[in-house]
Design an enzyme around this catalytic site. Sequence first.
Site, mmCIF file in Angstrom:
data_model
loop_
_atom_site.group_PDB
_atom_site.id
_atom_site.type_symbol
_atom_site.label_atom_id
_atom_site.label_comp_id
_atom_site.label_asym_id
_atom_site.label_seq_id
_atom_site.Cartn_x
_atom_site.Cartn_y
_atom_site.Cartn_z
ATOM 1 N N SER A 92 0.820 -1.211 0.000
ATOM 2 C CA SER A 92 0.000 0.000 0.000
ATOM 3 C C SER A 92 0.849 1.255 0.000
ATOM 4 C CB SER A 92 -0.966 -0.002 1.184
ATOM 5 O OG SER A 92 -0.323 -0.411 2.349
ATOM 6 N N HIS A 138 -3.383 -3.588 -5.615
ATOM 7 C CA HIS A 138 -3.627 -3.123 -4.246
ATOM 8 C C HIS A 138 -5.093 -3.296 -3.865
ATOM 9 C CE1 HIS A 138 -3.680 0.434 -1.206
ATOM 10 N NE2 HIS A 138 -3.420 -0.690 -0.596
ATOM 11 N N GLU A 184 -6.554 -1.140 -6.836
ATOM 12 C CA GLU A 184 -5.706 -0.203 -7.577
ATOM 13 C C GLU A 184 -4.669 -1.023 -8.340
ATOM 14 O OE1 GLU A 184 -5.664 3.877 -4.929
ATOM 15 O OE2 GLU A 184 -4.228 2.340 -4.390
ATOM 16 N N ASN A 208 -4.767 6.496 -0.935
ATOM 17 C CA ASN A 208 -4.024 6.960 0.241
ATOM 18 C C ASN A 208 -3.481 8.375 0.060
ATOM 19 O OD1 ASN A 208 -4.499 4.927 2.010
ATOM 20 N ND2 ASN A 208 -2.713 3.721 1.399
HETATM 21 P P1 NAI Z 1 -0.029 -9.605 7.999
HETATM 22 O O1 NAI Z 1 1.046 -9.306 8.982
HETATM 23 O O2 NAI Z 1 -1.405 -9.900 8.487
HETATM 24 O O3 NAI Z 1 0.433 -10.844 7.078
HETATM 25 C C1 NAI Z 1 1.689 -10.948 6.486
HETATM 26 C C2 NAI Z 1 2.015 -12.424 6.307
HETATM 27 O O4 NAI Z 1 3.170 -12.538 5.484
HETATM 28 C C3 NAI Z 1 2.342 -13.143 7.616
HETATM 29 O O5 NAI Z 1 1.552 -14.314 7.708
HETATM 30 C C4 NAI Z 1 3.828 -13.470 7.501
HETATM 31 O O6 NAI Z 1 4.169 -14.691 8.127
HETATM 32 C C5 NAI Z 1 4.008 -13.553 6.016
HETATM 33 N N1 NAI Z 1 5.364 -13.279 5.540
HETATM 34 C C6 NAI Z 1 6.224 -12.334 5.975
HETATM 35 N N2 NAI Z 1 7.351 -12.371 5.252
HETATM 36 C C7 NAI Z 1 7.191 -13.344 4.314
HETATM 37 C C8 NAI Z 1 7.994 -13.841 3.253
HETATM 38 N N3 NAI Z 1 9.203 -13.339 3.017
HETATM 39 N N4 NAI Z 1 7.511 -14.833 2.495
HETATM 40 C C9 NAI Z 1 6.292 -15.361 2.727
HETATM 41 N N5 NAI Z 1 5.487 -14.942 3.729
HETATM 42 C C10 NAI Z 1 5.929 -13.933 4.509
HETATM 43 O O7 NAI Z 1 -0.023 -8.360 6.997
HETATM 44 P P2 NAI Z 1 -1.230 -7.775 6.109
HETATM 45 O O8 NAI Z 1 -1.969 -6.775 6.887
HETATM 46 O O9 NAI Z 1 -1.962 -8.923 5.509
HETATM 47 O O10 NAI Z 1 -0.420 -6.970 4.977
HETATM 48 C C11 NAI Z 1 0.292 -7.615 3.963
HETATM 49 C C12 NAI Z 1 0.602 -6.646 2.852
HETATM 50 O O11 NAI Z 1 -0.603 -6.057 2.378
HETATM 51 C C13 NAI Z 1 1.518 -5.494 3.214
HETATM 52 O O12 NAI Z 1 2.317 -5.186 2.113
HETATM 53 C C14 NAI Z 1 0.532 -4.368 3.490
HETATM 54 O O13 NAI Z 1 1.103 -3.095 3.301
HETATM 55 C C15 NAI Z 1 -0.524 -4.641 2.435
HETATM 56 N N6 NAI Z 1 -1.846 -4.107 2.700
HETATM 57 C C16 NAI Z 1 -2.391 -4.192 3.958
HETATM 58 C C17 NAI Z 1 -3.681 -3.698 4.186
HETATM 59 C C18 NAI Z 1 -4.291 -3.798 5.540
HETATM 60 O O14 NAI Z 1 -5.323 -3.111 5.778
HETATM 61 N N7 NAI Z 1 -3.782 -4.605 6.451
HETATM 62 C C19 NAI Z 1 -4.476 -3.078 3.110
HETATM 63 C C20 NAI Z 1 -3.828 -3.113 1.817
HETATM 64 C C21 NAI Z 1 -2.554 -3.572 1.658
#
Ligand code: NAI
Length: 505
Positions: free
Chosen positions: A123, A144, A156, A194
């Site tokens: 994001s 996104h 997006e 954003n």
């Molecule tokens: P989260 O922390 O809930 O999940 C991330 C997952 O990725 C975890 O299960 C972790 O174990 C895994 N992980 C970390 N490094 C890894 C790797 N090298 N290889 C494979 N798995 C790996 O995070 P969330 O909230 O789901 O966010 C994920 C992405 O989505 C980020 O880039 C964030 O900026 C983006 N995003 C988040 C939003 C939100 O509201 N939480 C909205 C839109 C985008």
Amino acid sequence: MSVLSRETYVAVIGAGAMGAGIAQVAAQAGHPVMLYDTRPGAAAEGRAGIDRQLSRLVEKGKLQAAERAAICNRLHPVDSLEALADAGLVIEAIVEDLQVKQTLFQQLESVCRSDCILASNTSSLSITRLASGLQRPEQVVGMHFFNPAPLMALVEVVSGLATAPDVAAAVHATAQAWGKRPVHARSTPGFIVNRVARPFYAESLRLLQEGAADCASLDAVLREAGGFRMGAFELTDLIGHDVNYAVTCSVFEAFYGDPRFQPSLAQKELVDAGRLGRKSGHGFYSYREQAERPQPAELCSDAPVDACTLEGPAGILQPLIDRLRAGGVAVNGRAGSGLIRVGDASLALSDGRLASQRAQEDGLPNLILLDLAFDYATATRLAISWSADTSNQALEQAVALLQRAGLRVTPVADLPGLVVLRTVAMLANEAADAVLQGVGTAADIDLAMRAGVNYPCGPLAWASAIGLANTLQVLENLQHAYGETRYRPSLLLRRCKAEGGSLHD
Ligand code: NAI
């Protein structure tokens, strides 16, 4: 390249909140989906979580049990990147860290087919930068999603400098086939949502800091007059101030400190205090047990008011006039410039000047300024401010008149542009600059703000409804009142006005 066929393997990397949601969307659309996470067991947990979500839909009668089983059968937790070799589209939703994501993409390039699309759900990170140093940067694109991915319609589709147009087109067409509402965006700080949403928070925070009204009043005005689902304070309490403040800081820094995106000291103070919002039990509001929710300020008047005079065309206030008539008020007409006179009071839609300044400049004693409503026909509340010379009697008459239209009246201090008008003018200004700078088309930017953050109307369509010249005047008056470049009107607004064109051309 066009829409990816249902047989195409989709790989989702990262089985957290976003990854699981995205995997669900792709599986529901009919793709075989592979889910990978470095944390052992996380992918299986992700699949189990999706199963629970789908079971709830079955219980509610929104999904057939057989369909649930079919979707779950398409979800395959895998425990190595090598298992993703057949994927046609990889969407990563791992930790928001440039280095970690770049390393992952390098690994994917060696594992996946050369025509595999490598998408990132980032994001805030630059797609251009993510793709740099890769062998096939043209295959890298932003995809996104918004949280929760299965429910939020917006996607997006973000193109970096090297992204191939047909790759962006394929991701756009595929998102559409998945029932989403995709928009194209150029990889610039904050992409569309954003970036364009920043003034929604910034103007409320500033109004609070400058003593316009309390949080509950400002929130109520944005909801009940502005038509927004939530006001800025309740919304940032929900998002979390650490998250919302960090996004603002990252956009501010990415634009080299442009004052338009300046973070708020009031919000920083909350972060410093650990008052992160709902999740910590306290933000702008308290969420402790038995905490009382503060009520918005409201003026009430029992002054007898049965008639008023409308001087000139009502413009966008016409539905308010209709409501007064429906409420039994006799509305007399007279030539003029859109004022409503009742007793000693003159009521007018704000043009961004202070009430006291306008009262003096236009020779209008007892001037009551009205805020913008998204729809004056259905709004339940309206904010007003008034010039310093306004008598109690004039104020009571004005409030009584608005009550006759069925409106609750919330007082705000005499600040330029009141609440909704100022917020919408600044949202439209940011949207206009984003169009001017080629971040997205006007139609896509409006769609993004409706589908991504549930605005009742796209900011540019809203500015057109207010009138381009009026919107520009509000911004010019805001800029004059504050003397800050934060309120500088976008060149696109000036150009459209000069050319007599529309923002959607
Ligand atoms: P989260 O922390 O809930 O999940 C991330 C997952 O990725 C975890 O299960 C972790 O174990 C895994 N992980 C970390 N490094 C890894 C790797 N090298 N290889 C494979 N798995 C790996 O995070 P969330 O909230 O789901 O966010 C994920 C992405 O989505 C980020 O880039 C964030 O900026 C983006 N995003 C988040 C939003 C939100 O509201 N939480 C909205 C839109 C985008």
